[in-house]
Design an enzyme around this catalytic site. Sequence first.
Site, PDB file in Angstrom:
ATOM      1  N   SER A   1       0.801  -1.221   0.000  1.00  0.00           N
ATOM      2  CA  SER A   1       0.000   0.000   0.000  1.00  0.00           C
ATOM      3  C   SER A   1       0.835   1.272   0.000  1.00  0.00           C
ATOM      4  O   SER A   1       0.298   2.355  -0.163  1.00  0.00           O
ATOM      5  CB  SER A   1      -0.953   0.020   1.198  1.00  0.00           C
ATOM      6  OG  SER A   1      -0.253   0.261   2.396  1.00  0.00           O
TER       7      SER A   1
ATOM      8  N   LYS B   1       1.612   4.190   7.382  1.00  0.00           N
ATOM      9  CA  LYS B   1       0.808   5.039   6.502  1.00  0.00           C
ATOM     10  C   LYS B   1       1.242   6.495   6.639  1.00  0.00           C
ATOM     11  O   LYS B   1       1.901   6.884   7.612  1.00  0.00           O
ATOM     12  CB  LYS B   1      -0.681   4.935   6.859  1.00  0.00           C
ATOM     13  CG  LYS B   1      -1.299   3.577   6.581  1.00  0.00           C
ATOM     14  CD  LYS B   1      -1.422   3.325   5.090  1.00  0.00           C
ATOM     15  CE  LYS B   1      -2.069   1.970   4.801  1.00  0.00           C
ATOM     16  NZ  LYS B   1      -1.204   0.840   5.174  1.00  0.00           N
TER      17      LYS B   1
END
Length: 233
Positions: free
Chosen positions: A154, A192
């Site tokens: 991701s 993230k």
Amino acid sequence: MLTRKQYELLRFINERLKESGVPPSFDEMKDALDLRSKSGIHRLITALEERGFIRRLPNRARAIEVIKLPELATSGGGRRGFTPSVIEGNLGKVRRGGGGGADEAERPVAVPVMGRIAAGTPIEALQTCSHTISLPPDMLGAGEHYALEVRGDSMVDAGILDGDMALIQRNQTADTGDIVVALIDDEEATLKRFRRRGASIALEPANAAYEVRILPPNRVQIQGRLIGIYRKY
């Protein structure tokens, strides 16, 4: 090192086994840890089993054996605090700000590898140190550091690939735009980009195939900021 939820679950199972000889049900574990679903318990159980703290016994439903407790299995203290850049190559090239003095650059620093971090679906992180990697201090800068093995894709558009080693400076705060280790609900950790959106926190992937997660601040703890990626070729 265990997360707080992992530790709480292990102690709860151990105390119930001592009291009655029977492990608690998943519903009892969920209620004891104040979790919203049993899926969180499944993840915690799997993490404890993978790290050698418990064993699920075959041929018997709900049978769990506690093998060891953290105070016997680990040394050292509690959660260590967790600034960002990127390292590539055999020990590679580095892009970062700051750095140590030239007289220290030849003296490697042993950075503990604390398990895995998800760049994708969140998984548990902050495990007991499995080994260390040696890095020149000018790759790290000031502060205390650890490393996590990246799992998932991701963050590929930020140059973070599956199998990379994420170098993290321990810190409990972050600025908007920082890539961070975020602990969600005391049980899941993910890598993230951090942003504030009004009263909420956004954890953004660097891959269009993944969605941004918007969470209230009380569900997110910053465990550190990315300072680099160590990649073996």
